[in-house]
Design an enzyme around this catalytic site. Sequence first.
Site, PDB file in Angstrom:
ATOM      1  N   ASP A 199      -4.526  -9.657  12.945  1.00  0.00           N
ATOM      2  CA  ASP A 199      -4.621  -8.256  13.361  1.00  0.00           C
ATOM      3  C   ASP A 199      -3.670  -8.039  14.540  1.00  0.00           C
ATOM      4  O   ASP A 199      -3.933  -8.464  15.660  1.00  0.00           O
ATOM      5  CB  ASP A 199      -6.067  -7.910  13.758  1.00  0.00           C
ATOM      6  CG  ASP A 199      -6.245  -6.410  13.950  1.00  0.00           C
ATOM      7  OD1 ASP A 199      -5.336  -5.767  14.507  1.00  0.00           O
ATOM      8  OD2 ASP A 199      -7.296  -5.888  13.529  1.00  0.00           O
ATOM      9  N   ASN A 228       0.841  -1.204   0.000  1.00  0.00           N
ATOM     10  CA  ASN A 228       0.000   0.000   0.000  1.00  0.00           C
ATOM     11  C   ASN A 228       0.872   1.249   0.000  1.00  0.00           C
ATOM     12  O   ASN A 228       2.105   1.154  -0.028  1.00  0.00           O
ATOM     13  CB  ASN A 228      -0.958  -0.020   1.202  1.00  0.00           C
ATOM     14  CG  ASN A 228      -0.202  -0.103   2.509  1.00  0.00           C
ATOM     15  OD1 ASN A 228       0.570   0.795   2.843  1.00  0.00           O
ATOM     16  ND2 ASN A 228      -0.387  -1.196   3.245  1.00  0.00           N
TER      17      ASN A 228
HETATM   18  N1  CTP Z   1      -3.550  -3.127  12.166  1.00  0.00           N
HETATM   19  C1  CTP Z   1      -2.790  -4.161  12.661  1.00  0.00           C
HETATM   20  N2  CTP Z   1      -2.798  -5.383  12.035  1.00  0.00           N
HETATM   21  C2  CTP Z   1      -3.545  -5.591  10.933  1.00  0.00           C
HETATM   22  C3  CTP Z   1      -4.335  -4.551  10.422  1.00  0.00           C
HETATM   23  C4  CTP Z   1      -4.307  -3.330  11.050  1.00  0.00           C
HETATM   24  O1  CTP Z   1      -2.095  -3.974  13.654  1.00  0.00           O
HETATM   25  N3  CTP Z   1      -3.527  -6.776  10.352  1.00  0.00           N
HETATM   26  C5  CTP Z   1      -3.574  -1.840  12.868  1.00  0.00           C
HETATM   27  C6  CTP Z   1      -2.959  -0.694  12.133  1.00  0.00           C
HETATM   28  O2  CTP Z   1      -1.589  -0.548  12.452  1.00  0.00           O
HETATM   29  C7  CTP Z   1      -3.778   0.483  12.639  1.00  0.00           C
HETATM   30  C8  CTP Z   1      -5.141  -0.121  12.831  1.00  0.00           C
HETATM   31  O3  CTP Z   1      -4.929  -1.503  13.044  1.00  0.00           O
HETATM   32  O4  CTP Z   1      -3.319   0.931  13.891  1.00  0.00           O
HETATM   33  C9  CTP Z   1      -6.044   0.038  11.648  1.00  0.00           C
HETATM   34  O5  CTP Z   1      -7.214  -0.673  11.892  1.00  0.00           O
HETATM   35  P1  CTP Z   1      -7.939  -1.545  10.775  1.00  0.00           P
HETATM   36  O6  CTP Z   1      -9.302  -1.843  11.300  1.00  0.00           O
HETATM   37  O7  CTP Z   1      -7.164  -2.725  10.395  1.00  0.00           O
HETATM   38  O8  CTP Z   1      -7.942  -0.544   9.629  1.00  0.00           O
HETATM   39  P2  CTP Z   1      -8.098  -0.909   8.166  1.00  0.00           P
HETATM   40  O9  CTP Z   1      -7.021  -1.849   7.730  1.00  0.00           O
HETATM   41  O10 CTP Z   1      -8.151   0.372   7.455  1.00  0.00           O
HETATM   42  O11 CTP Z   1      -9.463  -1.717   8.243  1.00  0.00           O
HETATM   43  P3  CTP Z   1     -10.765  -1.504   7.409  1.00  0.00           P
HETATM   44  O12 CTP Z   1     -10.329  -1.843   6.048  1.00  0.00           O
HETATM   45  O13 CTP Z   1     -11.721  -2.457   7.998  1.00  0.00           O
HETATM   46  O14 CTP Z   1     -11.153  -0.051   7.601  1.00  0.00           O
END
Ligand code: CTP
Length: 397
Positions: free
Chosen positions: A289, A193
Amino acid sequence: MNIVLGITGGIAAYKAPDLVRRLREEFVTGTSLQAVSGRPIRSNLWDKEAEAAMSHIELARWADIVLIAPATAEVMARIVSGGAPDLLTTICLATEAPIALAPAMNHVMWSNPATQANRAVLEERGIHILGPGIGSQACGEEGAGRMLEPDAIAATVFSLTGGKGEGLLEGRKVVVTAGPTREAIDPVRYITNRSSGKMGYALASAAAAQGAQVILISGPVNLAEPAGVEVVKVESAEEMFTATHDAVDDADIFVAAAAVADYRPAEVVEQKIKKCEEVMTLQLARCPDILASVAALERAPFTVGFAAETENVIDYARGKLMKKKLDMIVANRVGRDCGFDRDDNAATVLWAGGEQSYPTSSKTDLARQLIELTAKHFYASRGSETQPRLTIIANKD
Ligand code: CTP
């Protein structure tokens, strides 16, 4: 250390003796500094004898911090207006010391737009608002408006004053994740990304500048390693997960600034994929996560997440705060012209009892403010269980 403690007329004033006891425990015992315990109680600006002994101006200068606990909606409004009708607001006007307020009031009074506007003005002026906590209230209702517990207030006051010249996070361990992750498709291709890692690197630097031991777990980025920070380089979400759990065990604070992939190719093909089909389907599997797994640990550190959103920024962020059981979340808008791969950023920080917005500034500047706010909430949340060490006070002596 000299503390002016203002007690205003809220029901939570009954906690004042406990607060005084804790302030004395923390600041006086063992330091031979008798100032707090030795001060007389004053309530009147026009008490001639007391004014002769120490005028309100002298008192304002004497203070290392002015703490008002409980702080009513009324005293907040008076300080906002800049009036000086009583001794306490006069001192607030005349002091150059930090001012901290621990609001305590009915939850409807707290959420009233007038009180919230006053809170915002006070915070803009650099006045520290401690809490309020959420829970059952003296009036029998539930909501935000309870005064924070005295030990949490004492700990925050300590962090605010101990921070003078000393790092706010001296002796603390902070783990930060930063940058994107790369999820391999085959030996030459991957999914990633637009994250540059700049925000996470700036946060790691800011935490180190406040005296913390910092471990920065970084995805692939093009940035110089920050001074005084241990950097662990990883590629995939899986590697970042393992490195984070290796580092976070005895950490005080975890900041998840990385843009971790939510999905990775379900299987990594061993040889380079050849083009043959017109349309190709890639099966994806969920990545672990990292943030939620750290927040769910039995002895979880103070956990700060990020929410980069393109729409409904605050709503989505508050949802993530609750769902992942975080202590704080930093919400910011991302898109073509903001957020990713830029040197500036704006953000709103949310926690259970409130929020604070930061206008666009450099990521370095924003990181410094975010780390200060994190330290403040970290000490408030930990209360007496992990009081900052008293040696800092002995240094002041
Ligand atoms: N994060 C993490 N591990 C993941 C995904 C995200 O630690 N596998 C952390 C990121 O570092 C950030 C936060 O979670 O602090 C973001 O939340 P998330 O819900 O994962 O955001 P998005 O990836 O944008 O999810 P969505 O697409 O559902 O909005």
